[in-house]
Write a protein that holds these residues in place. Structure first.
Motif, PDB file in Angstrom:
ATOM      1  N   GLY A  40       0.775  -1.231   0.000  1.00 29.49           N
ATOM      2  CA  GLY A  40       0.000   0.000   0.000  1.00 29.49           C
ATOM      3  C   GLY A  40       0.806   1.280   0.000  1.00 29.49           C
ATOM      4  N   ARG A  41       2.104   1.176  -0.119  1.00 29.28           N
ATOM      5  CA  ARG A  41       2.927   2.387  -0.202  1.00 29.28           C
ATOM      6  C   ARG A  41       2.872   2.916  -1.624  1.00 29.28           C
ATOM      7  NH1 ARG A  41       6.114  -1.021   2.909  1.00 29.28           N
ATOM      8  NH2 ARG A  41       7.362  -1.578   1.091  1.00 29.28           N
ATOM      9  N   SER A  42       2.707   4.239  -1.748  1.00 27.81           N
ATOM     10  CA  SER A  42       2.530   4.836  -3.069  1.00 27.81           C
ATOM     11  C   SER A  42       3.490   5.999  -3.297  1.00 27.81           C
ATOM     12  CB  SER A  42       1.090   5.317  -3.248  1.00 27.81           C
ATOM     13  OG  SER A  42       0.740   6.244  -2.246  1.00 27.81           O
ATOM     14  N   ASN A  43       3.787   6.230  -4.558  1.00 28.24           N
ATOM     15  CA  ASN A  43       4.591   7.359  -4.994  1.00 28.24           C
ATOM     16  C   ASN A  43       3.921   7.981  -6.206  1.00 28.24           C
ATOM     17  OD1 ASN A  43       6.998   7.475  -3.266  1.00 28.24           O
ATOM     18  ND2 ASN A  43       7.414   5.442  -4.077  1.00 28.24           N
ATOM     19  N   TYR A  44       4.076   9.285  -6.334  1.00 30.21           N
ATOM     20  CA  TYR A  44       3.434  10.013  -7.421  1.00 30.21           C
ATOM     21  C   TYR A  44       4.420  10.937  -8.109  1.00 30.21           C
ATOM     22  CZ  TYR A  44      -0.881   8.705  -5.006  1.00 30.21           C
ATOM     23  OH  TYR A  44      -1.906   8.006  -4.399  1.00 30.21           O
ATOM     24  N   ALA A  45       4.119  11.222  -9.363  1.00 28.87           N
ATOM     25  CA  ALA A  45       4.839  12.286 -10.049  1.00 28.87           C
ATOM     26  C   ALA A  45       4.474  13.609  -9.382  1.00 28.87           C
ATOM     27  CB  ALA A  45       4.447  12.318 -11.523  1.00 28.87           C
ATOM     28  N   ASP A  46       5.441  14.521  -9.334  1.00 31.32           N
ATOM     29  CA  ASP A  46       5.188  15.821  -8.692  1.00 31.32           C
ATOM     30  C   ASP A  46       4.006  16.539  -9.330  1.00 31.32           C
ATOM     31  OD1 ASP A  46       8.703  16.616  -8.090  1.00 31.32           O
ATOM     32  OD2 ASP A  46       7.263  15.438  -6.929  1.00 31.32           O
ATOM     33  N   SER A  47       3.825  16.352 -10.620  1.00 34.24           N
ATOM     34  CA  SER A  47       2.786  17.083 -11.356  1.00 34.24           C
ATOM     35  C   SER A  47       1.372  16.663 -10.964  1.00 34.24           C
ATOM     36  CB  SER A  47       2.971  16.888 -12.863  1.00 34.24           C
ATOM     37  OG  SER A  47       2.906  15.503 -13.193  1.00 34.24           O
ATOM     38  N   VAL A  48       1.216  15.504 -10.298  1.00 33.91           N
ATOM     39  CA  VAL A  48      -0.128  15.040  -9.954  1.00 33.91           C
ATOM     40  C   VAL A  48      -0.359  14.947  -8.449  1.00 33.91           C
ATOM     41  CG1 VAL A  48      -0.207  13.727 -12.104  1.00 33.91           C
ATOM     42  CG2 VAL A  48       0.371  12.554  -9.972  1.00 33.91           C
ATOM     43  N   LYS A  49       0.685  15.205  -7.666  1.00 33.99           N
ATOM     44  CA  LYS A  49       0.536  15.107  -6.202  1.00 33.99           C
ATOM     45  C   LYS A  49      -0.559  16.051  -5.714  1.00 33.99           C
ATOM     46  CE  LYS A  49       5.191  13.601  -4.959  1.00 33.99           C
ATOM     47  NZ  LYS A  49       6.483  13.987  -4.323  1.00 33.99           N
ATOM     48  N   GLY A  50      -1.415  15.532  -4.845  1.00 31.82           N
ATOM     49  CA  GLY A  50      -2.512  16.324  -4.312  1.00 31.82           C
ATOM     50  C   GLY A  50      -3.754  16.307  -5.175  1.00 31.82           C
ATOM     51  N   ARG A  51      -3.648  15.809  -6.397  1.00 38.79           N
ATOM     52  CA  ARG A  51      -4.799  15.749  -7.297  1.00 38.79           C
ATOM     53  C   ARG A  51      -5.204  14.322  -7.635  1.00 38.79           C
ATOM     54  NH1 ARG A  51      -4.438  17.581 -12.299  1.00 38.79           N
ATOM     55  NH2 ARG A  51      -2.175  17.216 -12.519  1.00 38.79           N
ATOM     56  N   PHE A  52      -4.222  13.442  -7.741  1.00 36.97           N
ATOM     57  CA  PHE A  52      -4.479  12.052  -8.104  1.00 36.97           C
ATOM     58  C   PHE A  52      -4.238  11.151  -6.892  1.00 36.97           C
ATOM     59  CE2 PHE A  52      -3.370  12.266 -12.936  1.00 36.97           C
ATOM     60  CZ  PHE A  52      -4.229  13.343 -13.070  1.00 36.97           C
ATOM     61  N   ALA A  53      -4.996  10.060  -6.823  1.00 33.51           N
ATOM     62  CA  ALA A  53      -4.814   9.089  -5.751  1.00 33.51           C
ATOM     63  C   ALA A  53      -4.881   7.686  -6.336  1.00 33.51           C
ATOM     64  CB  ALA A  53      -5.877   9.261  -4.679  1.00 33.51           C
ATOM     65  N   ILE A  54      -3.886   6.889  -6.009  1.00 34.39           N
ATOM     66  CA  ILE A  54      -3.829   5.524  -6.503  1.00 34.39           C
ATOM     67  C   ILE A  54      -4.180   4.571  -5.356  1.00 34.39           C
ATOM     68  CG2 ILE A  54      -1.360   5.234  -6.004  1.00 34.39           C
ATOM     69  CD1 ILE A  54      -1.136   3.706  -8.661  1.00 34.39           C
ATOM     70  N   SER A  55      -4.906   3.535  -5.684  1.00 35.13           N
ATOM     71  CA  SER A  55      -5.274   2.535  -4.686  1.00 35.13           C
ATOM     72  C   SER A  55      -5.346   1.172  -5.378  1.00 35.13           C
ATOM     73  CB  SER A  55      -6.613   2.872  -4.025  1.00 35.13           C
ATOM     74  OG  SER A  55      -7.650   2.927  -4.991  1.00 35.13           O
ATOM     75  N   ARG A  56      -5.411   0.117  -4.571  1.00 35.62           N
ATOM     76  CA  ARG A  56      -5.491  -1.208  -5.176  1.00 35.62           C
ATOM     77  C   ARG A  56      -6.274  -2.153  -4.275  1.00 35.62           C
ATOM     78  NH1 ARG A  56       0.521  -3.612  -5.654  1.00 35.62           N
ATOM     79  NH2 ARG A  56      -0.537  -5.640  -5.907  1.00 35.62           N
ATOM     80  N   ASP A  57      -6.850  -3.151  -4.929  1.00 36.65           N
ATOM     81  CA  ASP A  57      -7.551  -4.222  -4.236  1.00 36.65           C
ATOM     82  C   ASP A  57      -6.775  -5.498  -4.543  1.00 36.65           C
ATOM     83  OD1 ASP A  57      -9.252  -6.324  -3.518  1.00 36.65           O
ATOM     84  OD2 ASP A  57     -11.041  -5.158  -3.921  1.00 36.65           O
ATOM     85  N   ASN A  58      -5.983  -5.938  -3.588  1.00 37.56           N
ATOM     86  CA  ASN A  58      -5.117  -7.089  -3.837  1.00 37.56           C
ATOM     87  C   ASN A  58      -5.918  -8.362  -4.104  1.00 37.56           C
ATOM     88  OD1 ASN A  58      -2.727  -5.620  -3.535  1.00 37.56           O
ATOM     89  ND2 ASN A  58      -2.692  -5.926  -1.321  1.00 37.56           N
ATOM     90  N   ALA A  59      -7.064  -8.484  -3.477  1.00 42.05           N
ATOM     91  CA  ALA A  59      -7.886  -9.683  -3.676  1.00 42.05           C
ATOM     92  C   ALA A  59      -8.413  -9.768  -5.104  1.00 42.05           C
ATOM     93  CB  ALA A  59      -9.044  -9.684  -2.689  1.00 42.05           C
TER      94      ALA A  59
END
Length: 121
Positions: free
Chosen positions: A55-74
């Motif tokens: 669940g650790r995430s990293n973003y490009a500076d250009s999208v930080k604060g606007r985009f959010a990534i998530s995942r459903d491992n199941a």
């Protein structure tokens, strides 16, 4: 093998939102990182965001604060919530995963076909 299928792209006005989804299928034993890249017309493909299985995430500076990534491992699925979209976010968005297939010995990079996101001004 492993296939990635994206959905959710489309046309949106500046300031709007879109949610992309990417589901992995096939002979999957494990998936480590999943994420999104994009390629604007005439430009190189660039990282948008990536998320580990923990669940650790990293973003490009250009999208930080606007985009959010998530995942459903199941479900072997990754999502990208895109808010406050700008015309410069326009491009083809590609899903990415590092997958270990059943019987495999190393993680392989897998790419989706891409989904077009167009942000009008």
């Amino acid at each position: 093998q492993v296939q990635l299928v994206e959905s959710g792209g489309g046309l949106v006005q500046a300031g709007g939102s879109l949610r992309l989804s990417c589901a992995a299928s096939g002979s999957i034993f494990s998936i480590s990182a999943m994420g999104w890249y994009r390629q604007a017309p005439g430009k190189q493909r660039e990282l948008v965001g990536i998320i580990t299985s923990a669940g650790r995430s990293n973003y490009a500076d250009s999208v930080k604060g606007r985009f959010a990534i998530s995942r459903d491992n199941a479900k072997n699925t990754v999502y990208l919530q895109m808010d406050s979209l700008k015309p410069e976010d326009t491009g083809v968005y590609y899903c990415y995963a590092e997958a270990l297939v059943i019987g495999g010995v190393r993680y392989l990079e897998v790419w989706g076909q891409g989904t077009l996101v167009t942000v009008s001004s």
